[in-house]
Design an enzyme around this catalytic site. Structure first.
Site, PDB file in Angstrom:
ATOM      1  N   HIS A  70      -0.273 -10.038  -4.629  1.00  0.00           N
ATOM      2  CA  HIS A  70       0.201  -8.701  -5.010  1.00  0.00           C
ATOM      3  C   HIS A  70      -0.440  -8.207  -6.311  1.00  0.00           C
ATOM      4  O   HIS A  70       0.007  -8.550  -7.401  1.00  0.00           O
ATOM      5  CB  HIS A  70       1.727  -8.787  -5.186  1.00  0.00           C
ATOM      6  CG  HIS A  70       2.422  -7.478  -5.269  1.00  0.00           C
ATOM      7  ND1 HIS A  70       3.655  -7.266  -4.692  1.00  0.00           N
ATOM      8  CD2 HIS A  70       2.087  -6.302  -5.853  1.00  0.00           C
ATOM      9  CE1 HIS A  70       4.042  -6.020  -4.932  1.00  0.00           C
ATOM     10  NE2 HIS A  70       3.104  -5.416  -5.652  1.00  0.00           N
ATOM     11  N   HIS A  72      -2.553  -4.549  -8.069  1.00  0.00           N
ATOM     12  CA  HIS A  72      -2.936  -3.140  -7.910  1.00  0.00           C
ATOM     13  C   HIS A  72      -4.254  -2.936  -8.645  1.00  0.00           C
ATOM     14  O   HIS A  72      -4.300  -3.053  -9.869  1.00  0.00           O
ATOM     15  CB  HIS A  72      -1.856  -2.228  -8.502  1.00  0.00           C
ATOM     16  CG  HIS A  72      -0.527  -2.359  -7.821  1.00  0.00           C
ATOM     17  ND1 HIS A  72      -0.178  -1.631  -6.708  1.00  0.00           N
ATOM     18  CD2 HIS A  72       0.538  -3.172  -8.073  1.00  0.00           C
ATOM     19  CE1 HIS A  72       1.045  -1.974  -6.312  1.00  0.00           C
ATOM     20  NE2 HIS A  72       1.500  -2.913  -7.130  1.00  0.00           N
ATOM     21  N   ASN A 104      -1.592   1.222  -2.570  1.00  0.00           N
ATOM     22  CA  ASN A 104      -1.203   2.504  -3.188  1.00  0.00           C
ATOM     23  C   ASN A 104      -2.284   3.026  -4.116  1.00  0.00           C
ATOM     24  O   ASN A 104      -2.063   3.325  -5.278  1.00  0.00           O
ATOM     25  CB  ASN A 104       0.163   2.394  -3.897  1.00  0.00           C
ATOM     26  CG  ASN A 104       0.189   1.393  -5.029  1.00  0.00           C
ATOM     27  OD1 ASN A 104      -0.632   0.477  -5.086  1.00  0.00           O
ATOM     28  ND2 ASN A 104       1.117   1.559  -5.950  1.00  0.00           N
ATOM     29  N   HIS A 189       8.703  -3.333   0.113  1.00  0.00           N
ATOM     30  CA  HIS A 189       9.176  -3.015  -1.237  1.00  0.00           C
ATOM     31  C   HIS A 189      10.625  -2.578  -1.028  1.00  0.00           C
ATOM     32  O   HIS A 189      10.872  -1.458  -0.587  1.00  0.00           O
ATOM     33  CB  HIS A 189       8.299  -1.896  -1.815  1.00  0.00           C
ATOM     34  CG  HIS A 189       8.809  -1.308  -3.091  1.00  0.00           C
ATOM     35  ND1 HIS A 189       8.116  -1.390  -4.278  1.00  0.00           N
ATOM     36  CD2 HIS A 189       9.939  -0.622  -3.381  1.00  0.00           C
ATOM     37  CE1 HIS A 189       8.800  -0.773  -5.238  1.00  0.00           C
ATOM     38  NE2 HIS A 189       9.915  -0.299  -4.720  1.00  0.00           N
ATOM     39  N   ASP A 315       2.211  -8.912  -9.175  1.00  0.00           N
ATOM     40  CA  ASP A 315       2.448  -7.459  -9.225  1.00  0.00           C
ATOM     41  C   ASP A 315       1.699  -6.862 -10.420  1.00  0.00           C
ATOM     42  O   ASP A 315       2.226  -6.009 -11.141  1.00  0.00           O
ATOM     43  CB  ASP A 315       3.942  -7.111  -9.281  1.00  0.00           C
ATOM     44  CG  ASP A 315       4.182  -5.644  -8.912  1.00  0.00           C
ATOM     45  OD1 ASP A 315       3.211  -4.914  -8.622  1.00  0.00           O
ATOM     46  OD2 ASP A 315       5.350  -5.221  -8.936  1.00  0.00           O
ATOM     47  N   HIS A 319      -1.695   0.306 -16.069  1.00  0.00           N
ATOM     48  CA  HIS A 319      -1.510   1.719 -16.414  1.00  0.00           C
ATOM     49  C   HIS A 319      -2.152   1.949 -17.773  1.00  0.00           C
ATOM     50  O   HIS A 319      -2.184   1.045 -18.620  1.00  0.00           O
ATOM     51  CB  HIS A 319      -0.028   2.083 -16.488  1.00  0.00           C
ATOM     52  CG  HIS A 319       0.665   2.075 -15.148  1.00  0.00           C
ATOM     53  ND1 HIS A 319       0.371   2.986 -14.162  1.00  0.00           N
ATOM     54  CD2 HIS A 319       1.632   1.265 -14.637  1.00  0.00           C
ATOM     55  CE1 HIS A 319       1.124   2.738 -13.091  1.00  0.00           C
ATOM     56  NE2 HIS A 319       1.884   1.688 -13.357  1.00  0.00           N
TER      57      HIS A 319
HETATM   58  O1  DOR Z   1       6.203  -1.732 -11.258  1.00  0.00           O
HETATM   59  C1  DOR Z   1       5.594  -1.404 -10.264  1.00  0.00           C
HETATM   60  N1  DOR Z   1       4.366  -0.828 -10.344  1.00  0.00           N
HETATM   61  N2  DOR Z   1       6.145  -1.592  -9.059  1.00  0.00           N
HETATM   62  C2  DOR Z   1       5.590  -1.118  -7.930  1.00  0.00           C
HETATM   63  O2  DOR Z   1       6.146  -1.329  -6.871  1.00  0.00           O
HETATM   64  C3  DOR Z   1       4.339  -0.317  -7.983  1.00  0.00           C
HETATM   65  C4  DOR Z   1       3.560  -0.679  -9.179  1.00  0.00           C
HETATM   66  C5  DOR Z   1       2.411   0.269  -9.464  1.00  0.00           C
HETATM   67  O3  DOR Z   1       1.661   0.595  -8.537  1.00  0.00           O
HETATM   68  O4  DOR Z   1       2.216   0.620 -10.623  1.00  0.00           O
END
Ligand code: DOR
Length: 437
Positions: A70, A72, A104, A189, A315, A319
């Site tokens: 997991h 991103h 995503n 989720h 996860d 950002h």
């Molecule tokens: O904290 C999170 N950030 N939970 C998620 O399910 C998505 C993820 C994100 O894409 O930033």
């Protein structure tokens, strides 16, 4: 990134691989992408010879390389936060030879073309192996199923609408039925959005004190309960992403006891932080699902130790300051996690919450089984996917030493213990801490 030109030799290293009951001090030799020798004195006559890179294993551990279910990576669409190259570099620095990329992105990875692009881009870059996860529904809108056969053919190892819950029972039912025909796990989720609208953190005494709208843990439990009923009726492979609540743990434990084919993952942050971390309104600690209570954390730790929670998944959610250096309400949820995963979890081992064998299993064999890839293992003849760790090495989590493009970690400035020294994927050195940063 460096590439091993010739053989790699590890001398007198503590090799730990619970999948074959191995915990012993041995020499390990890697040649042409594979482990060719493993045992006491296996390096005799090779170590120190020309073209051979020799690593002194004294005080070090050699483990199968990690597999993250997991992460991103934000490519395509939000490369200012992370791209496939920086994401793979962060993975390698964290000891991961395999990493799954959630769909995503912008646009959402709901088609063969995007999955193929991600696979091709990762191959071009080299390093850790990327395994895309395709969306369950088009645009992750929760309505129309994606063409899962195409996604799988292009390289997707699972489907998920992560970031969003598949709320409709009818859509979830169809998704489980459809995915079953391709033997793809469906990763949920679990969040009943009707109960979490506008929420900022775990609902409890601390959210009340801070005046932030709460995300009640029952919103996770309700979805897990419903999905388990569906998965049981359909006989599909169901996996719960980032489990955070005691209630979900109980449901999973019961389902597993009844023999259902369900699996689940837990993140390092849900295992090590509680909602008290939000007391200073630190947006780095805003995640979805939220950091929960001490009782939840205790339940997660126990469930990881007893195997109710199969795997550890980061996860990793990068950002930029745009999304994090702002009012708490406006901040995006997520924290990076690939590069701090190992030291945080070694802390749990040191404190007696988890055995080293279970930790290694949860980072290697267990996640590999879930996405049906060949599990990294320390065995003669196996692909050389391995990680060399200095368990006692202390280091400070500083933004400039992180490979991830984003620095949204609550651990910045904190000293942690345990360092990845070398990551090897397919016999190639993809991370070497000695090269510095
Ligand atoms: O904290 C999170 N950030 N939970 C998620 O399910 C998505 C993820 C994100 O894409 O930033």
């Amino acid at each position: 990134m460096t590439h091993a030109a010739g053989p790699l030799v590890f001398t007198r290293v503590r090799a730990v691989d619970p999948s074959r009951g191995l915990d012993a001090t041995v020499d390990v030799v890697v040649e042409q992408g594979r482990i060719t020798r493993l045992g006491p004195d296996a390096a005799a006559g090779i170590a120190g010879t020309e073209r051979v890179r020799t690593f002194d294993g004294a005080g070090r551990w050699l483990l199968p390389a990690f597999v993250d279910l997991h992460a991103h990576f934000r490519e395509p669409g939000q490369e200012y936060k992370e791209d496939i190259a920086s994401g793979l570099a962060a993975a390698a620095a964290g000891g991961f030879a395999h990493v799954c990329a959630m769909p995503n992105t912008r646009p959402v990875n709901d088609t063969r073309a995007i999955t193929e692009m991600m696979v091709a881009r990762a191959r071009e870059i080299g390093g850790a192996r990327l395994h895309p996860i395709g969306a369950i529904t088009k645009g992750q809108a929760g309505e129309e199923l994606t063409e899962m056969a195409d996604l799988r053919e292009a390289g997707a190892v699972a489907v998920s609408d992560d970031g969003h819950c598949v709320t409709s029972s009818a859509v979830m039912r169809r998704a489980l039925e459809y995915a079953r025909t391709f033997d793809l796990p469906v990763i949920q989720h679990a969040e009943d959005h009707a109960l979490t609208a506008g929420s900022q953190m775990h609902e409890g005494a601390i959210s009340a004190r801070l005046g932030l709208r709460g995300w009640p843990s029952v919103a996770e439990d309700i979805i897990v309960a419903r999905d388990l009923l569906l998965a049981e009726a359909i006989g599909a492979r169901y996996h719960v992403a980032h489990v955070s609540s005691l209630g979900a743990v109980r449901l999973l434990r019961d389902a597993k006891a009844r023999g259902l084919s369900v699996t689940a993952e837990v993140t390092p942050h849900h295992l090590t932080l509680t909602d008290a971390a939000l007391l200073g309104y630190d947006t780095a600690c805003k995640v979805n699902p939220p950091l929960r209570s001490e009782a939840d954390v205790a339940a997660l730790r126990a469930a990881l130790a007893d195997g109710t929670l199969d795997a550890i998944a980061t996860d990793h959610a990068p950002h930029s300051p745009l999304e994090k250096d702002c009012e708490f309400d406006s901040a995006s949820p997520g924290m990076i996690g690939l590069e701090t995963c190992l030291p945080l979890l070694l802390g749990l081992v040191r404190e007696g919450h988890l055995s080293l064998a279970r930790l290694v299993d949860a980072l290697t064999a267990a996640p590999s089984r879930i996405i049906a890839i060949e599990a990294p293992t320390l065995r003669e003849g196996a692909t050389a996917d391995l990680v060399l760790v200095d368990p006692e090495r202390r280091w400070t989590v500083a933004p400039e030493r992180l490979r991830s493009k984003s620095k949204n970690s609550p651990w910045l400035g904190r000293e942690v213990c345990g360092r990845v020294e070398l990551t090897v994927a397919g016999g190639v050195v993809i991370f070497d801490a000695a090269e510095g940063r």
